[in-house]
Design an enzyme around this catalytic site. Structure first.
Site, mmCIF file in Angstrom:
data_model
loop_
_atom_site.group_PDB
_atom_site.id
_atom_site.type_symbol
_atom_site.label_atom_id
_atom_site.label_comp_id
_atom_site.label_asym_id
_atom_site.label_seq_id
_atom_site.Cartn_x
_atom_site.Cartn_y
_atom_site.Cartn_z
ATOM 1 N N GLY A 247 -2.634 -11.424 -0.901
ATOM 2 C CA GLY A 247 -3.803 -10.591 -0.613
ATOM 3 C C GLY A 247 -3.717 -9.228 -1.273
ATOM 4 O O GLY A 247 -4.732 -8.684 -1.743
ATOM 5 N N ASP A 248 -2.518 -8.666 -1.313
ATOM 6 C CA ASP A 248 -2.318 -7.372 -1.979
ATOM 7 C C ASP A 248 -2.590 -7.487 -3.473
ATOM 8 O O ASP A 248 -3.138 -6.574 -4.096
ATOM 9 C CB ASP A 248 -0.886 -6.892 -1.743
ATOM 10 C CG ASP A 248 -0.508 -6.924 -0.268
ATOM 11 O OD1 ASP A 248 -1.333 -6.507 0.552
ATOM 12 O OD2 ASP A 248 0.608 -7.371 0.038
#
Length: 299
Positions: A247-248
């Site tokens: 997600g980062d």
């Protein structure tokens, strides 16, 4: 300038087990230690995409020294606040049939420590990007990200927030440039179970509540981006080896794409490609791996 904030960085001790029996001696067949923390992950992913950022946050003790050393090894120049008490945490990521995580609590952040971070944030100016990412450290109020946004209000700084749904809800009145809730966090925000076929509807509601861009990953079904319009992207196929940092990586790729002047649709697709590339590897993916997946997705 781009700045990331990680309130509670860690060293992630990753162990791959061939077998696991509770209450018995188990031996790993593979070990790896990575620097962890969502903001730090974003900074590393941005570096792989050709964008330099400054990691901010807190470190403590000998583990904090190692975190700073490992962040620097990625070609970044961290500007962490060194606490005089406690130890930065070591988290255990055990991979067997399913992935099991044991996250330590980390040091307590005192009022005077928070004031030191505000001093650093005081230097942000128009055009800067600030990424507030991850859970709060012990001693930090639930509304801290909202308080930071209120403090910086009016400076024309693009602020990205990636945190639990209850925290995301507090920042919406301050119009974050980007939030990245998952399906579970959408359910947290609205106090009800959000089904996959309802994600678009509720992402649109977050825009009406203040978010400028809402990016929602749908796993193997790709992702959607909602602002004044709704954009969709498929996901590439591959073997998931590591969910940490995916997600980062999406956030980093979205920002890099927009800074390169690319459209919302392309930014979404490149964010999915980068997130998937990280999920298909044992660390934050390099740009080359993401580019290969992106070409497969759009051909």
């Amino acid at each position: 300038m781009i700045y990331t904030v990680t309130m509670n960085p860690s060293l992630d001790y990753i162990m791959q087990l061939e077998t696991f029996e509770e209450g018995k001696l188990n031996r790993s067949i593979f070990e790896q230690i990575d620097v962890g923390g969502k903001g730090i992950n974003v900074s590393i992913a941005l570096k792989h995409l050709g964008r330099i950022s400054t990691p901010l946050g807190y470190v403590a003790g000998f583990t904090g020294d190692e975190i700073e050393k490992r962040v620097s090894s990625h070609g970044l120049i961290p500007d962490f606040i060194k606490l005089i008490h406690g130890q930065s945490r070591i988290n255990i990521k055990m991979k067997h049939v399913e992935e099991t995580e044991i996250n330590a609590s980390g040091p307590t952040i005192e009022k005077e420590d928070l004031e030191k971070l505000y001093v650093k944030l005081e230097h942000l100016t128009e055009g800067d990007i600030l990424i507030l990412s991850g859970s709060m450290a012990s001693g930090v109020d639930h509304n801290f990200y909202a308080d930071v946004m209120k403090y910086l209000e009016g400076r024309k700084i693009r602020i990205v927030v990636d945190a639990a749904g209850s925290i995301l809800k507090t920042v919406l009145p301050y119009h974050p440039y980007l939030i990245k809730p998952n399906q579970h966090e959408l359910s947290e925000i609205f106090g009800q179970k959000i089904l996959e076929n309802q994600v678009e509807e509720y992402a649109c509601k977050l825009v009406t509540m203040g978010a400028q861009n809402v990016l929602v990953s749908l796993g193997e079904n790709g992702a959607i981006l909602v602002n004044k319009q709704v954009y969709r992207s498929i996901a590439p196929r591959g073997e998931i080896l590591n969910s940490v940092g995916a997600g980062d990586s999406m956030i980093a790729a979205f920002l890099a794409s927009k800074l390169n002047g690319e459209s919302d649709q392309i930014a979404l697709e490149k964010s999915v490609a980068m997130g998937s590339a990280t999920a298909f590897s044992y660390g934050i993916a390099e740009q080359e791996a993401a580019d290969i997946l992106y070409k497969e997705m759009v051909k």
